[in-house]
Design a protein around this motif. Structure first.
Motif, PDB file in Angstrom:
ATOM      1  N   TYR A   1       1.503  -1.377  -0.130  1.00 19.26           N
ATOM      2  CA  TYR A   1       0.246   0.015   0.372  1.00 19.26           C
ATOM      3  C   TYR A   1       1.210   1.100  -0.338  1.00 19.26           C
ATOM      4  N   ARG A   2       1.880   1.100   0.522  1.00 20.22           N
ATOM      5  CA  ARG A   2       2.766   1.880   0.368  1.00 20.22           C
ATOM      6  C   ARG A   2       3.684   2.653  -0.829  1.00 20.22           C
ATOM      7  N   LYS A   3       3.581   1.695  -1.881  1.00 18.73           N
ATOM      8  CA  LYS A   3       3.819   1.545  -2.773  1.00 18.73           C
ATOM      9  C   LYS A   3       2.880   2.413  -4.123  1.00 18.73           C
ATOM     10  N   PHE A   4       1.693   2.154  -3.423  1.00 21.33           N
ATOM     11  CA  PHE A   4       0.249   2.546  -4.142  1.00 21.33           C
ATOM     12  C   PHE A   4       0.420   3.758  -3.706  1.00 21.33           C
ATOM     13  N   ILE A   5       0.662   4.338  -2.259  1.00 19.47           N
ATOM     14  CA  ILE A   5       0.619   5.478  -2.685  1.00 19.47           C
ATOM     15  C   ILE A   5       1.581   6.225  -3.892  1.00 19.47           C
ATOM     16  N   GLU A   6       2.526   6.516  -3.414  1.00 20.24           N
ATOM     17  CA  GLU A   6       3.890   6.701  -4.574  1.00 20.24           C
ATOM     18  C   GLU A   6       3.661   6.358  -5.863  1.00 20.24           C
ATOM     19  N   MET A   7       2.948   5.437  -6.522  1.00 18.72           N
ATOM     20  CA  MET A   7       2.310   5.212  -7.866  1.00 18.72           C
ATOM     21  C   MET A   7       1.317   5.931  -8.591  1.00 18.72           C
ATOM     22  N   SER A   8       0.466   6.208  -7.073  1.00 16.36           N
ATOM     23  CA  SER A   8      -1.235   7.165  -6.949  1.00 16.36           C
ATOM     24  C   SER A   8      -0.961   9.030  -7.621  1.00 16.36           C
ATOM     25  N   LYS A   9       0.468   9.338  -7.165  1.00 19.25           N
ATOM     26  CA  LYS A   9       0.684  10.534  -7.892  1.00 19.25           C
ATOM     27  C   LYS A   9       0.083  11.137  -8.283  1.00 19.25           C
ATOM     28  N   ASP A  10      -1.055  11.825  -7.804  1.00 25.20           N
ATOM     29  CA  ASP A  10      -1.712  12.625  -9.896  1.00 25.20           C
ATOM     30  C   ASP A  10      -2.285  11.431 -10.516  1.00 25.20           C
ATOM     31  N   LYS A  11      -2.574  10.953  -9.515  1.00 25.75           N
ATOM     32  CA  LYS A  11      -3.991   9.662  -9.833  1.00 25.75           C
ATOM     33  C   LYS A  11      -5.398   9.652  -9.242  1.00 25.75           C
ATOM     34  N   THR A  12      -6.112   8.959  -9.660  1.00 30.21           N
ATOM     35  CA  THR A  12      -7.051   8.546  -8.637  1.00 30.21           C
ATOM     36  C   THR A  12      -6.484   7.091  -7.890  1.00 30.21           C
ATOM     37  N   SER A  13      -7.336   6.488  -7.054  1.00 29.90           N
ATOM     38  CA  SER A  13      -7.265   5.336  -6.323  1.00 29.90           C
ATOM     39  C   SER A  13      -8.690   5.158  -5.604  1.00 29.90           C
ATOM     40  N   ILE A  14      -9.136   4.175  -5.674  1.00 29.30           N
ATOM     41  CA  ILE A  14     -10.498   3.960  -5.012  1.00 29.30           C
ATOM     42  C   ILE A  14      -9.725   2.807  -4.191  1.00 29.30           C
ATOM     43  N   ILE A  15      -9.492   2.742  -3.008  1.00 24.76           N
ATOM     44  CA  ILE A  15      -9.064   1.021  -2.034  1.00 24.76           C
ATOM     45  C   ILE A  15     -10.786   0.557  -1.660  1.00 24.76           C
ATOM     46  N   VAL A  16     -10.846  -0.518  -2.100  1.00 22.98           N
ATOM     47  CA  VAL A  16     -12.013  -1.559  -0.857  1.00 22.98           C
ATOM     48  C   VAL A  16     -10.448  -2.634  -0.529  1.00 22.98           C
ATOM     49  N   THR A  17     -11.567  -2.036   0.842  1.00 21.92           N
ATOM     50  CA  THR A  17     -10.297  -3.468   2.421  1.00 21.92           C
ATOM     51  C   THR A  17     -11.571  -3.931   3.347  1.00 21.92           C
ATOM     52  N   HIS A  18     -11.635  -4.509   3.780  1.00 25.73           N
ATOM     53  CA  HIS A  18     -12.109  -4.961   5.174  1.00 25.73           C
ATOM     54  C   HIS A  18     -11.023  -4.923   6.484  1.00 25.73           C
ATOM     55  N   ARG A  19      -9.522  -4.544   5.921  1.00 21.88           N
ATOM     56  CA  ARG A  19      -8.824  -4.080   7.000  1.00 21.88           C
ATOM     57  C   ARG A  19      -9.101  -2.550   7.411  1.00 21.88           C
ATOM     58  N   LEU A  20     -10.071  -2.001   8.463  1.00 25.54           N
ATOM     59  CA  LEU A  20      -8.856  -0.547   9.060  1.00 25.54           C
ATOM     60  C   LEU A  20      -8.308  -0.021   9.549  1.00 25.54           C
ATOM     61  N   GLY A  21      -6.933  -0.488   9.017  1.00 28.77           N
ATOM     62  CA  GLY A  21      -5.636   0.029   9.554  1.00 28.77           C
ATOM     63  C   GLY A  21      -4.804   0.263   8.349  1.00 28.77           C
ATOM     64  N   SER A  22      -5.950  -0.299   6.799  1.00 31.03           N
ATOM     65  CA  SER A  22      -4.920   0.123   5.841  1.00 31.03           C
ATOM     66  C   SER A  22      -6.137   1.829   5.099  1.00 31.03           C
ATOM     67  N   THR A  23      -7.042   1.346   6.107  1.00 27.58           N
ATOM     68  CA  THR A  23      -7.797   3.024   5.514  1.00 27.58           C
ATOM     69  C   THR A  23      -6.744   4.222   6.087  1.00 27.58           C
ATOM     70  N   LYS A  24      -5.550   4.260   6.552  1.00 27.87           N
ATOM     71  CA  LYS A  24      -4.419   5.369   7.220  1.00 27.87           C
ATOM     72  C   LYS A  24      -3.980   5.642   6.327  1.00 27.87           C
ATOM     73  N   ILE A  25      -3.529   5.571   4.361  1.00 33.35           N
ATOM     74  CA  ILE A  25      -3.149   5.451   3.847  1.00 33.35           C
ATOM     75  C   ILE A  25      -4.197   6.677   2.582  1.00 33.35           C
ATOM     76  N   ALA A  26      -5.648   6.308   3.315  1.00 27.35           N
ATOM     77  CA  ALA A  26      -7.089   7.082   2.240  1.00 27.35           C
ATOM     78  C   ALA A  26      -6.745   8.476   2.634  1.00 27.35           C
ATOM     79  N   ASP A  27      -6.804   9.370   1.667  1.00 25.24           N
ATOM     80  CA  ASP A  27      -7.056  10.832   1.858  1.00 25.24           C
ATOM     81  C   ASP A  27      -8.457  10.766   2.626  1.00 25.24           C
ATOM     82  N   ARG A  28      -9.566  10.162   1.922  1.00 18.09           N
ATOM     83  CA  ARG A  28     -10.729  10.169   2.467  1.00 18.09           C
ATOM     84  C   ARG A  28     -11.305   8.675   3.190  1.00 18.09           C
ATOM     85  N   VAL A  29     -11.824   8.507   3.818  1.00 17.70           N
ATOM     86  CA  VAL A  29     -13.048   6.913   3.238  1.00 17.70           C
ATOM     87  C   VAL A  29     -14.534   7.436   3.915  1.00 17.70           C
TER      88      VAL A  29
END
Length: 174
Positions: free
Chosen positions: A146-174
């Motif tokens: 997920y940290r790599k996703f953050i780097e690769m998603s710069k200036d792009k839109t990423s939508i992440i679906v997860t069951h793990r609440l800890g994964s949401t800390k990388i999101a701009d919006r939940v």
């Protein structure tokens, strides 16, 4: 984020145009997606899903199949997804056949999931949907990916679906 059966996957598949709504409309830039040419709708859109295809082909072909016109290399996408092409799982590197039936190897669930992630990253995209893409990967590895996703998603839109609440800390919006 939501419990099983809440409709997370259905929602992202509607947003991507993979499902057509039985009621209502999905609008994109003010246009009803049901009236947009499918090829135009899918252009520059990529997705990595929990349930992905395991193609009985080489590693290269498994990744390359997502966008046969992409300029990037399979190795670059594999590295981004932390697929260790030089490791023992891939004795012939990119040319390793991913099928025991055809004289190749089989991968663990986590290795297959990384191949699917590499496939999604290989495709040229401005929007990427990640629907539980790391379900077969342990939480520590998931965090690194997920940290790599953050780097690769710069200036792009990423939508992440997860069951793990800890994964949401990388999101701009939940």
């Amino acid at each position: 984020v939501g419990k099983n059966g809440a409709g997370k996957t259905t929602l992202v598949r509607l947003l991507m145009g993979l499902y057509v709504p039985t009621d209502g409309k999905v609008m994109l830039n003010g246009m009803d997606t049901s009236t947009i040419c499918r090829e135009s709708l899918f252009l520059k859109l990529s997705g990595v899903f929990q349930k992905f295809q395991r193609y009985q082909m080489t590693l290269r072909d498994n990744i390359h199949i997502s966008d046969i016109n992409a300029d990037t290399t399979v190795v670059t996408a594999a590295e981004k997804a932390e697929v260790d092409i030089s490791g023992k799982s891939f004795p012939d590197g990119e040319d390793t056949m991913l099928s025991r039936e055809f004289g190749g190897v089989d991968l663990s669930g986590g290795e297959w999931q990384r191949v699917a992630i590499a496939r999604g990253l290989y495709r040229l995209h401005d929007v990427i949907v990640l629907d539980e893409p790391t379900a077969a990967i342990d939480p520590m590895e998931e965090n690194r990916i997920y940290r790599k996703f953050i780097e690769m998603s710069k200036d792009k839109t990423s939508i992440i679906v997860t069951h793990r609440l800890g994964s949401t800390k990388i999101a701009d919006r939940v």
